[in-house]
Design a protein around this motif. Structure first.
Motif, PDB file in Angstrom:
ATOM      1  N   GLU A 225       0.888  -1.325  -0.142  1.00  0.00           N
ATOM      2  CA  GLU A 225       0.113   0.059   0.078  1.00  0.00           C
ATOM      3  C   GLU A 225       0.998   1.186  -0.033  1.00  0.00           C
ATOM      4  OE1 GLU A 225      -3.431  -0.036   2.656  1.00  0.00           O
ATOM      5  OE2 GLU A 225      -4.424   1.347   1.163  1.00  0.00           O
ATOM      6  N   SER A 226       0.717   2.133  -0.918  1.00  0.00           N
ATOM      7  CA  SER A 226       1.234   3.547  -0.872  1.00  0.00           C
ATOM      8  C   SER A 226       0.179   4.641  -1.150  1.00  0.00           C
ATOM      9  CB  SER A 226       2.326   3.382  -1.971  1.00  0.00           C
ATOM     10  OG  SER A 226       1.649   3.457  -3.297  1.00  0.00           O
ATOM     11  N   GLU A 227       0.702   5.809  -1.374  1.00  0.00           N
ATOM     12  CA  GLU A 227       0.046   6.908  -1.878  1.00  0.00           C
ATOM     13  C   GLU A 227      -0.755   6.683  -2.943  1.00  0.00           C
ATOM     14  OE1 GLU A 227      -2.131  10.167  -0.911  1.00  0.00           O
ATOM     15  OE2 GLU A 227      -0.438   9.111   0.667  1.00  0.00           O
ATOM     16  N   ASN A 228      -0.122   5.997  -4.030  1.00  0.00           N
ATOM     17  CA  ASN A 228      -0.634   5.887  -5.351  1.00  0.00           C
ATOM     18  C   ASN A 228      -1.323   4.542  -5.395  1.00  0.00           C
ATOM     19  OD1 ASN A 228       0.599   8.369  -6.081  1.00  0.00           O
ATOM     20  ND2 ASN A 228       2.636   7.474  -6.532  1.00  0.00           N
ATOM     21  N   CYS A 229      -1.317   3.973  -4.531  1.00  0.00           N
ATOM     22  CA  CYS A 229      -1.665   2.373  -4.797  1.00  0.00           C
ATOM     23  C   CYS A 229      -2.401   1.986  -3.363  1.00  0.00           C
ATOM     24  CB  CYS A 229      -0.654   1.411  -5.197  1.00  0.00           C
ATOM     25  SG  CYS A 229      -1.018  -0.257  -5.362  1.00  0.00           S
ATOM     26  N   LYS A 230      -3.684   2.070  -3.439  1.00  0.00           N
ATOM     27  CA  LYS A 230      -4.289   1.917  -2.226  1.00  0.00           C
ATOM     28  C   LYS A 230      -5.323   0.407  -2.053  1.00  0.00           C
ATOM     29  CE  LYS A 230      -4.419   6.505  -0.246  1.00  0.00           C
ATOM     30  NZ  LYS A 230      -4.238   7.352  -1.152  1.00  0.00           N
ATOM     31  N   LEU A 231      -5.442  -0.060  -0.926  1.00  0.00           N
ATOM     32  CA  LEU A 231      -6.403  -1.263  -0.985  1.00  0.00           C
ATOM     33  C   LEU A 231      -7.784  -0.960  -1.588  1.00  0.00           C
ATOM     34  CD1 LEU A 231      -5.886  -4.199  -0.029  1.00  0.00           C
ATOM     35  CD2 LEU A 231      -7.314  -3.388   2.113  1.00  0.00           C
ATOM     36  N   ASN A 232      -8.197   0.225  -1.126  1.00  0.00           N
ATOM     37  CA  ASN A 232      -9.379   0.768  -1.669  1.00  0.00           C
ATOM     38  C   ASN A 232      -9.584   0.259  -3.421  1.00  0.00           C
ATOM     39  OD1 ASN A 232      -8.765   1.979   0.484  1.00  0.00           O
ATOM     40  ND2 ASN A 232      -9.953   3.641   0.268  1.00  0.00           N
ATOM     41  N   ASP A 233      -8.375   0.879  -4.038  1.00  0.00           N
ATOM     42  CA  ASP A 233      -8.377   0.790  -5.438  1.00  0.00           C
ATOM     43  C   ASP A 233      -8.534  -0.785  -5.929  1.00  0.00           C
ATOM     44  OD1 ASP A 233      -8.025   3.680  -5.590  1.00  0.00           O
ATOM     45  OD2 ASP A 233      -6.069   3.505  -5.425  1.00  0.00           O
ATOM     46  N   VAL A 234      -7.917  -1.400  -5.451  1.00  0.00           N
ATOM     47  CA  VAL A 234      -7.805  -2.808  -5.488  1.00  0.00           C
ATOM     48  C   VAL A 234      -9.127  -3.528  -5.304  1.00  0.00           C
ATOM     49  CG1 VAL A 234      -6.700  -4.955  -5.272  1.00  0.00           C
ATOM     50  CG2 VAL A 234      -5.349  -2.988  -4.875  1.00  0.00           C
ATOM     51  N   ALA A 235      -9.737  -3.122  -4.241  1.00  0.00           N
ATOM     52  CA  ALA A 235     -11.027  -3.460  -3.725  1.00  0.00           C
ATOM     53  C   ALA A 235     -12.209  -3.219  -4.822  1.00  0.00           C
ATOM     54  CB  ALA A 235     -11.385  -3.133  -2.491  1.00  0.00           C
ATOM     55  N   ALA A 236     -12.214  -2.096  -5.354  1.00  0.00           N
ATOM     56  CA  ALA A 236     -12.992  -1.248  -6.267  1.00  0.00           C
ATOM     57  C   ALA A 236     -12.931  -1.986  -7.472  1.00  0.00           C
ATOM     58  CB  ALA A 236     -12.989   0.118  -6.348  1.00  0.00           C
TER      59      ALA A 236
END
Ligand code: KG4
Ligand code: ZN
Length: 331
Positions: A225-236
């Motif tokens: 997880e980083s500023e540009n790559c969040k768990l929320n983005d993967v889940a979405a």
């Protein structure tokens, strides 16, 4: 007629009273204990049903404002589901029906999920299409009329709910995974990861979610997880891939059957992003969503369908058994 419905096929202990097509009470005891194990533990589920059934039955009767001796029939789920869990409900229902001297009717859980679309409303008419998306099933049905159903297609492997539950586990989220992924995906970018959408271009009504799950597993292997790559983005992105597959086959079913009233059923039907996407991509059709409380397992759908069956003279003999692998392939 006053019918008491009982549902214990998985991890929800539920009791309801339906009278003349109207739901008078609908109590659900969700067994939160399973979230400690990351999934439903069958033996624990049976024990919890056993512990909860008596009190929930009293609560359902009280909430409905009826007396126990006014109940005229008992409806109970006899499959599909977990064998031990079904047995607790069926045994309880039989005992109660014999004690009260009333009819009993066994109800198919999947049929009840579909018929839940008729609850508390009078604006849905036969024929209609129904996408049934639960923890164990993903199927598209043509509902021609009561008890006249055609299975148009189903999943080859995992169910949509299973894809949510297993996906959530890979993402480090709790059980049940559907609501967790939905919550996590809310602020995410659904285009962030291009997950596969199996069979989306095939001209057959069929689904497959096992490759998607594996693809998430590989993706998470190297995820940080980083500023540009969040768990929320993967889940979405993962949620979007499931939803895209479901919607493409709903579209295909409308094309193939010419029926343009479409409904959804089962636990995944609670997903708000799925509902929004259906509204958006299936615009021009009559879309019917069941009330949220009638999507996940409940006994309102059992008492309602049970009453309809008793009215049609389709009550059961007392020697009926549980049917954990109940195939629901009518016609
Ligand atoms: O119909 P149901 O309560 O039980 C079965 O008959 O299987 O469905 C349970 C499934 C679970 O897989 C759960 O994760 C999923 O429904 N579910 C959801 C949501 N709420 C429950 N999936 C996606 N989004 C939700 N909000
Ligand atoms: Zn269910």
């Amino acid at each position: 007629m006053i019918i008491l419905g009982i549902e214990t096929s998985c991890d929800e202990t539920a009791v309801s009273i339906c009278a003349n097509g109207k739901i008078l009470s609908n109590v659900v005891g969700s067994q939160l204990i399973h979230s400690n194990f990351g999934g439903v533990v069958p033996e624990v589920a049976s024990r919890e049903h056993e512990r909860l059934l008596n009190n929930l039955t009293i609560e359902a009767i009280n909430n409905a404002g009826v007396k126990i001796n006014e109940v005229q029939g008992i409806a109970v789920t006899n499959g599909p589901g977990l064998a031990g869990a079904l047995l607790t409900g069926v045994s309880f229902a039989k005992g109660l029906a014999i004690g009260l001297g009333v009819k009993i009717v066994s109800v198919n859980h999947l049929e009840a999920h579909i018929i839940a679309n008729l609850l508390d409303r009078n604006d849905i008419f036969f024929p209609f299409l129904c996408l049934l998306v639960s923890g164990g099933h993903t199927q598209l049905w043509l509902i021609k009329e009561m008890e006249d159903y055609i299975l148009l297609g189903e999943t080859r492997d995992d169910a949509a709910g299973e894809a949510f539950d297993k996906g959530a586990r890979i993402l480090g989220l709790k059980y049940p995974g559907g609501p967790e992924i939905e919550k996590c995906a809310k602020s995410g970018d659904s285009n962030f990861v291009k997950f596969p959408r199996a069979l989306i271009n095939s001209k057959k009504i069929e689904f497959s979610f096992s490759g998607l799950k594996t693809s998430l597993l590989y993706y998470m292997d190297s995820f940080e997880e980083s500023e540009n790559c969040k768990l929320n983005d993967v889940a979405a992105s993962y949620q979007q891939a499931i939803i895209d597959c479901l919607i493409s086959k709903m579209k295909l079913a409308i094309e193939l059957t010419g029926v343009n009233t479409i409904s959804i059923a089962g636990g995944v039907a609670k997903n708000k992003h799925l509902r929004k996407s259906i509204d958006k991509y299936l615009i021009g059709n009559k879309i019917v969503f069941p009330d949220l409380k009638y999507c996940t397992d409940n006994a309102a759908m059992i008492s309602y369908l049970g009453e309809k069956k008793i009215e049609m003279g389709k009550h059961s003999q007392f020697n009926f058994s549980i049917n954990p692998n109940f195939n629901f392939k009518i016609n």
